[in-house]
Design an enzyme around this catalytic site. Structure first.
Site, short mmCIF file in Angstrom:
data_model
loop_
_atom_site.label_atom_id
_atom_site.label_comp_id
_atom_site.label_asym_id
_atom_site.label_seq_id
_atom_site.Cartn_x
_atom_site.Cartn_y
_atom_site.Cartn_z
N TYR A 141 45.32 -22.39 4.71
CA TYR A 141 44.20 -22.89 3.91
C TYR A 141 44.04 -22.11 2.60
O TYR A 141 43.52 -22.64 1.63
CB TYR A 141 42.88 -22.78 4.70
CG TYR A 141 42.54 -24.00 5.52
CD1 TYR A 141 43.43 -24.51 6.45
CD2 TYR A 141 41.30 -24.64 5.37
CE1 TYR A 141 43.10 -25.61 7.22
CE2 TYR A 141 40.97 -25.74 6.13
CZ TYR A 141 41.87 -26.23 7.05
OH TYR A 141 41.53 -27.32 7.80
N LYS A 191 53.05 -21.09 17.01
CA LYS A 191 54.27 -21.88 16.94
C LYS A 191 55.39 -20.87 16.66
O LYS A 191 56.15 -20.98 15.68
CB LYS A 191 54.15 -22.96 15.85
CG LYS A 191 55.28 -23.96 15.80
CD LYS A 191 55.27 -24.96 16.95
CE LYS A 191 56.51 -25.83 16.92
NZ LYS A 191 56.64 -26.70 18.11
N ASP A 223 51.92 -27.38 20.09
CA ASP A 223 52.15 -28.76 20.58
C ASP A 223 51.82 -28.87 22.06
O ASP A 223 51.17 -29.81 22.51
CB ASP A 223 53.59 -29.22 20.27
CG ASP A 223 54.67 -28.22 20.67
OD1 ASP A 223 54.33 -27.07 21.05
OD2 ASP A 223 55.86 -28.58 20.60
N ASP A 247 41.66 -25.93 13.29
CA ASP A 247 41.01 -27.13 12.75
C ASP A 247 41.34 -28.33 13.62
O ASP A 247 40.46 -29.10 14.02
CB ASP A 247 41.50 -27.36 11.30
CG ASP A 247 40.88 -28.59 10.69
OD1 ASP A 247 39.65 -28.77 10.81
OD2 ASP A 247 41.63 -29.39 10.08
N ASP A 251 38.86 -30.26 16.87
CA ASP A 251 38.46 -31.68 16.90
C ASP A 251 38.88 -32.32 18.21
O ASP A 251 38.14 -33.11 18.80
CB ASP A 251 39.12 -32.47 15.74
CG ASP A 251 38.21 -32.56 14.51
OD1 ASP A 251 37.36 -31.67 14.33
OD2 ASP A 251 38.35 -33.53 13.74
#
Ligand code: IPM
Ligand code: MG
Length: 358
Positions: A141, A191, A223, A247, A251
């Site tokens: 970000y 990851k 994942d 982020d 959600d």
């Protein structure tokens, strides 16, 4: 000593839902004789419209001076076409970064009264209580270089994912400490099989585990974590991860509860000064209709009292009042099911105030 709360309603449904949280704040101020003053400031598109800047200096100064910030939501199609640096989202990102709000706590809790709202089977989600700890001021970000440039006659977009050891350690500490006061299980998401930045992340988090021998630490690739969240979400207690993965996963976790309109969040600095906002966005499609769910914002106020003002007793009272209202069958449109009473934003806020006072 008087505590100062800065109210930043923002855009879309922000002003409507924040107004209900302010009603609740006024009620608890009275009931618990709290010495709290409030001020208001513009942020997001509504600040851009007045000042040509989604985080004008006057708002940032007020935010710096406050003990805590109650935030609504920002953004909307009206501001999608303006230059990137002036978009509403940049106002929020600059606020997080200027105030050093690096620790983002996003609980995903299933209220028993809303078990049927989830798109997953009740047995998969009943009793769900996950806390996502998202790093909020670093990673892709904010990493430099970033931009869109011309190369060989075409445009190329690029961003940089970067974390220093100290940034990882500081968010790791928050996550381990929170795991200690919860279920003592911590999952770190990375990851590391592909990205060096998360290889370092995994290494640093692992190196901290010895300081918290009671916490059971595990790791997952992002994942797999996304898949496990919908397969068997109750295996998780606290999840810690970087800005972008956090982020996305937050959600997903929110939707497990069937009601993103219910979920609050806290963004804290090193001294527990914080910005508190609902996890949902500004919902421009329903703005101004008086039908938005104010409960996530009311529960954000409860988190504010718990973390920044250290009034767990008041926070408990607000949370109990919210449960009472759900128990009584009141629902805004987003969580409404057959047999419940559909209410608007203001009626929901009034009901919480009434439950607090009874
Ligand atoms: C969130 C939002 C923000 C983010 C946007 C509005 C900049 O999606 O708080 O999760 O990406 O962090
Ligand atoms: Mg988001």
């Amino acid at each position: 000593m008087t505590k100062n709360i800065l109210v930043m309603p923002g855009d879309g449904i922000g002003p409507e839902i924040v107004a209900e949280a302010v009603k609740v704040l006024e009620a608890v101020k009275q009931t618990f004789s709290l010495d709290i003053s409030t001020d208001e400031a513009l942020v997001g598109g509504s600040a851009y419209d007045v000042h040509g800047d989604p985080l004008p200096e006057v708002s940032l100064e007020k935010a710096r001076a406050a003990d805590a910030i109650l935030f609504g939501s920002i953004g909307g199609p009206k501001w999608d076409a303006i230059e990137r640096d002036k978009r509403p989202e940049r106002g929020l990102l600059r606020l997080r970064s200027s105030l050093n709000l690096f620790a983002n706590l996003r609980p995903a809790i299933l209220f028993p009264q809303l078990a049927s709202a989830s798109s997953l089977k009740p047995e998969i989600v009943s009793g769900l209580d996950i806390l996502i700890v998202r790093e909020l001021t670093g990673g892709i970000y904010f990493g430099q270089p970033r931009g869109i440039r011309e190369e060989n006659g075409e445009r190329v977009g690029f961003n940089t994912d970067v974390y220093s050891e100290s940034e990882i350690r500081r968010i790791g500490r928050v996550a381990f400490e929170l795991a200690m006061v919860r279920g003592k299980k911590l999952l770190s998401v990375d990851k590391a099989n592909v990205l060096e930045v998360t290889e370092l992340w995994k290494e640093v988090i692992t190196s901290m585990a010895a300081e918290y021998p009671e916490v059971q630490l595990s790791h997952m690739y992002v994942d797999n974590a996304a898949m496990q969240l919908v397969r068997a979400p109750k295996q998780f207690d606290v999840i810690v991860t970087g800005n972008l993965f956090g982020d996305i996963l937050s959600d997903e976790a929110a939707m497990l509860t069937g009601s993103i309109g219910m979920l609050p969040s806290a963004s804290l600095d090193e001294n527990r000064k914080g910005l508190y906002e609902p996890c949902h966005g500004s919902a421009p499609d329903i703005a101004g209709q008086g039908i938005a769910n104010p409960l996530a914002t009311i529960l954000s106020l409860s988190m504010l009292l718990r973390y920044s003002l250290e009034r767990a007793d008041v926070a408990d009272a607000i949370e109990k009042a919210v449960e009472r209202v759900l128990e009584d069958g009141l629902r805004t449109a987003d969580i409404w099911t057959d047999g419940c009473r559909k209410v608007g934003t203001a009626e929901m806020g009034d009901a919480v105030v009434a439950a607090l006072k009874s």
